[in-house]
Design a protein around this motif. Structure first.
Motif, short mmCIF file in Angstrom:
data_model
loop_
_atom_site.label_atom_id
_atom_site.label_comp_id
_atom_site.label_asym_id
_atom_site.label_seq_id
_atom_site.Cartn_x
_atom_site.Cartn_y
_atom_site.Cartn_z
N LEU A 82 0.80 -1.11 0.23
CA LEU A 82 0.02 0.26 0.02
C LEU A 82 0.97 1.34 -0.01
CD1 LEU A 82 -2.37 -1.10 2.92
CD2 LEU A 82 -2.75 -1.36 0.49
N LEU A 83 0.70 2.09 -1.01
CA LEU A 83 1.82 3.22 -1.08
C LEU A 83 1.07 4.78 -1.22
CD1 LEU A 83 4.01 1.80 -4.10
CD2 LEU A 83 4.19 1.92 -1.56
N ASP A 84 1.21 5.58 -0.59
CA ASP A 84 0.55 6.92 -0.18
C ASP A 84 1.40 7.78 -1.09
OD1 ASP A 84 -0.95 8.73 -0.09
OD2 ASP A 84 -1.34 8.49 2.18
N GLU A 85 1.03 8.48 -2.41
CA GLU A 85 1.78 9.29 -3.21
C GLU A 85 3.21 8.85 -3.16
OE1 GLU A 85 0.52 11.44 -4.86
OE2 GLU A 85 -1.47 12.03 -3.86
N PRO A 86 3.75 7.86 -3.60
CA PRO A 86 4.92 7.30 -3.62
C PRO A 86 6.11 8.07 -4.36
CG PRO A 86 3.72 6.12 -5.34
CD PRO A 86 2.63 6.84 -4.37
N THR A 87 5.79 8.87 -5.45
CA THR A 87 6.64 9.68 -6.50
C THR A 87 6.57 11.04 -5.72
OG1 THR A 87 4.99 10.21 -7.92
CG2 THR A 87 5.99 8.22 -8.31
N ASN A 88 5.96 11.52 -4.51
CA ASN A 88 6.18 12.96 -4.38
C ASN A 88 7.66 13.30 -4.13
OD1 ASN A 88 3.69 13.71 -4.32
ND2 ASN A 88 3.44 13.80 -2.14
N HIS A 89 8.40 12.32 -3.77
CA HIS A 89 9.92 12.71 -3.30
C HIS A 89 11.12 12.00 -4.12
CE1 HIS A 89 8.24 14.77 0.15
NE2 HIS A 89 7.58 13.55 0.41
N LEU A 90 10.56 11.58 -5.29
CA LEU A 90 11.51 10.76 -6.08
C LEU A 90 11.68 11.65 -7.54
CD1 LEU A 90 9.83 7.50 -5.97
CD2 LEU A 90 11.42 8.32 -4.28
N ASP A 91 12.93 11.57 -7.67
CA ASP A 91 13.32 12.07 -9.18
C ASP A 91 13.23 10.98 -10.34
OD1 ASP A 91 15.58 10.34 -8.84
OD2 ASP A 91 17.05 11.85 -8.19
N ASP A 92 13.70 11.32 -11.50
CA ASP A 92 13.17 10.47 -12.48
C ASP A 92 13.88 8.97 -12.40
OD1 ASP A 92 11.93 12.50 -13.76
OD2 ASP A 92 12.91 12.66 -15.40
N GLY A 93 15.14 9.03 -11.97
CA GLY A 93 15.84 7.63 -11.82
C GLY A 93 14.89 7.02 -10.60
N ALA A 94 14.79 7.41 -9.56
CA ALA A 94 14.01 6.81 -8.69
C ALA A 94 12.50 6.32 -9.13
CB ALA A 94 13.92 7.62 -7.59
N ILE A 95 11.97 7.08 -10.09
CA ILE A 95 10.68 6.81 -10.38
C ILE A 95 10.68 5.66 -11.14
CG2 ILE A 95 8.65 7.57 -11.90
CD1 ILE A 95 9.07 10.15 -10.54
N GLU A 96 12.02 5.55 -12.17
CA GLU A 96 11.92 4.53 -13.07
C GLU A 96 12.15 3.02 -12.45
OE1 GLU A 96 15.03 3.12 -16.81
OE2 GLU A 96 15.28 5.13 -15.64
N PHE A 97 12.93 3.38 -11.24
CA PHE A 97 13.23 2.12 -10.52
C PHE A 97 12.02 1.65 -9.68
CE2 PHE A 97 14.12 0.45 -6.14
CZ PHE A 97 14.83 -0.97 -6.53
N LEU A 98 11.15 2.64 -9.26
CA LEU A 98 9.67 2.17 -8.40
C LEU A 98 8.95 1.40 -9.58
CD1 LEU A 98 7.90 2.31 -5.97
CD2 LEU A 98 7.42 4.53 -6.97
N THR A 99 8.86 2.06 -10.68
CA THR A 99 7.77 1.49 -11.84
C THR A 99 8.34 0.11 -11.94
OG1 THR A 99 7.72 3.80 -12.68
CG2 THR A 99 7.25 2.05 -13.87
N GLY A 100 9.69 -0.23 -12.19
CA GLY A 100 9.93 -1.54 -12.43
C GLY A 100 9.70 -2.58 -11.32
N GLU A 101 9.94 -1.97 -10.15
CA GLU A 101 9.54 -2.83 -8.93
C GLU A 101 8.04 -3.07 -8.87
OE1 GLU A 101 11.68 -3.94 -6.25
OE2 GLU A 101 12.89 -3.88 -8.07
N LEU A 102 7.10 -2.24 -9.05
CA LEU A 102 5.72 -2.57 -8.96
C LEU A 102 5.15 -3.42 -9.97
CD1 LEU A 102 4.60 1.21 -8.05
CD2 LEU A 102 5.03 -0.66 -6.52
N VAL A 103 5.77 -2.90 -11.26
CA VAL A 103 5.15 -3.91 -12.47
C VAL A 103 5.39 -5.14 -12.28
CG1 VAL A 103 5.75 -4.43 -14.95
CG2 VAL A 103 5.15 -1.98 -14.36
N ALA A 104 6.63 -5.66 -11.71
CA ALA A 104 7.18 -6.99 -11.46
C ALA A 104 6.71 -7.62 -9.90
CB ALA A 104 8.49 -7.23 -11.14
N TRP A 105 5.92 -6.64 -9.26
CA TRP A 105 5.37 -6.98 -8.04
C TRP A 105 4.47 -8.22 -8.19
CZ3 TRP A 105 7.51 -4.94 -3.81
CH2 TRP A 105 6.97 -5.17 -2.56
N ARG A 106 4.81 -9.28 -7.42
CA ARG A 106 4.04 -10.67 -7.22
C ARG A 106 2.69 -10.42 -6.79
NH1 ARG A 106 8.28 -15.52 -6.78
NH2 ARG A 106 9.92 -15.03 -8.38
N GLY A 107 2.54 -9.77 -5.69
CA GLY A 107 1.45 -9.61 -5.08
C GLY A 107 0.59 -8.58 -5.27
N GLY A 108 -0.55 -8.08 -4.62
CA GLY A 108 -1.36 -7.02 -4.95
C GLY A 108 -0.94 -5.66 -4.48
N VAL A 109 -1.13 -4.33 -5.36
CA VAL A 109 -0.69 -3.37 -5.06
C VAL A 109 -1.80 -2.41 -4.96
CG1 VAL A 109 0.81 -1.16 -5.70
CG2 VAL A 109 1.74 -3.71 -5.99
#
Length: 546
Positions: free
Chosen positions: A176-203
């Motif tokens: 469960l994520l509350d506004e996860p990109t508020n404090h992230l730059d482009d590189g961090a958002i790219e990493f987060l996006t990859g993690e979420l797309v590959a997440w095995r559970g629910g988001v």
């Protein structure tokens, strides 16, 4: 992992927040949650995580749950290492259970299924790779890696990135994520996006980031009131599909509301005309019998009542549509100014922090913002975007360089971290109306407010009058952000300086604000990590830091 909610509702005394929530999240589902500030997005995450108890309805979940809130309240003395070790402890416990089960396994009569379950769970959590995974997440998110750093010495954004890195490394069944990109730059958002797309559970992610919704969400639930008062689930992935469907629904709602308002006016006019007839049109000639006059009066009253019943039966109760941003007509210049003179100018600015660290250093750089000028400031976290805007605003002392401001120029500033009222602070018990009035008086005393050009807060469409009548401490982070934007517009500024203006705002308001910034006569400087906003402002001059 399975999460279901049935007729979920929650409210505070005298103020309902959520009702009628029916959701289902299984493995592979990535549900985006959007809605206006104060619509209950963070509250919904608290209910799903079990932090809040519903007023009615129920939440059923299986598996582990990890929640990353917007703000991390750190206990005194807590360090980055405490969070990291807490994350690794749970993973190492699973690994230890597997090792113990394998070592003690009875190959003749042991329960092979139980051992297989432990092995499957350990592989899912990748427990043997946990240390590396935490370190990678901290690095890719730009989080502090010094395990001895105390969390209370970090900014809100730095604390958030540490917590997010740990939660990603945990690999919970439900994230469960509350506004996860508020404090992230482009590189961090790219990493987060990859993690979420590959997440095995629910988001389930609450976000205003339109690009993230496009890249990640398999469905979007909108908590804004609809015409029937219920949240709406948009099952088609992609922000543009959601935006089109919602715009169509809002158009129908507003059309229906206008039609019902017109019907109500017609009803009132017909009633007035009917009852006026009781004293005028129906009156028989003088000398008529009293019983005849009384009979005609009764007939006329019954006719009027039948008309009322007919019109009321045809009427449909349509709630008031949601607020729309009414951006004020801001000035470009004041009388006597020369169009060629910049409103504000910075030359070779250098800003050094109290600890000696260099926060901004632009030798040989001249930045001038003319009337109606535009500037987009971009760059990774830590490159000085916020410091640059603070220097433009005159709020950061220059250790080198010079700042020039046109006399009489009014600046509207929205910082990255809003001036949320602190406990015991002057705004602690003030309502929005009271704090807005106090701000106006302060500006007037400093000579930064023209009494003839005050922008009324209730006319902006940012907050309802009910919200403005509440103490600021009772407002959500998003509502306080809206109030900060209103404060910046109060004195009709010539120049708007906006640091991450999309933070904590709803996607609807972000769209409306972007359109307003494109056409306002005032000068605008925006520092943002929001990828969709940067694309919308792509034809502006760009200052790239770092």
């Amino acid at each position: 992992m399975h999460l279901t909610t049935t007729d979920l509702a929650f409210g505070y005394p005298g103020r309902p927040v959520l009702s009628g929530m029916d959701l289902r999240v299984s493995d592979g589902v990535r549900l985006g949650v959007v809605g206006e500030n104060g619509s209950g997005k963070s509250t919904l995450l608290g209910l799903l995580a079990g932090r809040l108890v519903p007023s009615s309805g129920e939440v059923r979940r299986t598996g582990t749950v990890a929640l990353v809130e917007q703000e991390l309240d750190a206990a005194a003395g807590t360090t980055v290492g405490d969070l990291v070790h807490g994350t690794l402890a749970g993973l190492r416990e699973t690994a230890a259970r597997l090792d113990a089960a394998a070592a003690d396994f009875d190959h003749e009569g042991g329960d092979l299924g139980e051992l297989a379950d432990l092995l499957t769970r350990s592989e899912h959590l990748a427990v043997w790779d946990a240390d590396r995974r935490v370190d990678v997440a901290l690095t890719r998110l730009g989080a502090v890696r010094d395990l001895t750093r105390r969390l209370d010495t970090l900014s809100v954004g730095q604390r958030y990135r540490v917590r997010l890195a740990c939660r990603l490394a945990e690999r919970a069944d439900l994230l469960l994520l509350d506004e996860p990109t508020n404090h992230l730059d482009d590189g961090a958002i790219e990493f987060l996006t990859g993690e979420l797309v590959a997440w095995r559970g629910g988001v389930v992610l609450v976000t205003h980031d339109r690009e993230l919704l496009d890249d990640v969400a398999t469905a979007i639930v909108d908590l804004d009131p609809s015409m029937d008062g219920k949240p709406v689930l948009y099952g088609q992935p992609g922000y543009l599909a959601y935006r089109f469907a919602k715009n169509q629904a809002l158009h129908r709602w507003r059309q229906r509301y206008r039609a019902e308002q017109q019907r109500a006016r017609v009803l009132a006019q017909r009633l007035d005309a009917s009852y006026e007839g009781l004293s005028d049109e129906w009156r028989p000639p003088k000398g008529s019998e009293k019983h005849r006059r009384a009979t005609r009066a009764r007939i006329h009253v019954k006719a009027a009542d039948r008309l009322v019943q007919k019109l009321e039966a045809e009427a449909v109760e349509v709630p008031v549509p949601p607020l729309e941003l009414a951006f004020p007509d801001l000035p470009a210049m004041s009388p006597g100014w020369s169009p060629g003179d910049p409103l504000v100018e910075l030359r070779s600015p250098r800003v050094v922090a109290a600890d000696g660290g260099v926060r901004l250093d632009l030798p040989g750089t001249r930045v001038a913002v003319p009337p109606s000028g535009r500037l987009l400031v971009v760059g990774p976290n830590g490159t000085g975007k916020s410091t640059f805007l603070a220097a433009l605003a005159g709020r950061a002392a220059l250790d080198r360089g010079a700042r020039t401001l046109t006399e009489g120029a009014r600046l509207g500033v929205v910082t990255q971290e809003s001036r949320a009222p602190a406990s015991g602070g002057p705004d602690d018990a003030r309502t929005g109306f009271e704090a807005y009035a106090a701000e106006a008086l302060e500006l007037l005393e400093r000579g930064e407010l023209d009494p003839d050009h005050v922008v009324p807060v209730a006319a902006l469409g940012l907050l309802s009058e009910d919200d403005l009548d509440r103490p600021l401490t009772e407002l959500s982070a998003g509502q306080r952000r809206r109030f900060e934007l209103a404060r910046a517009l109060l004195h009709a500024p010539h120049l708007l300086l906006l640091d991450e203006p999309t933070n904590h705002l709803s996607v609807d308001l972000v769209d409306e604000l972007t359109r307003a910034l494109l056409v306002t006569p005032a000068a605008v400087v925006v520092a943002t990590h929001d990828r969709r906003m940067r694309a919308d402002l792509a034809d502006w001059p760009v200052l790239e830091l770092g």
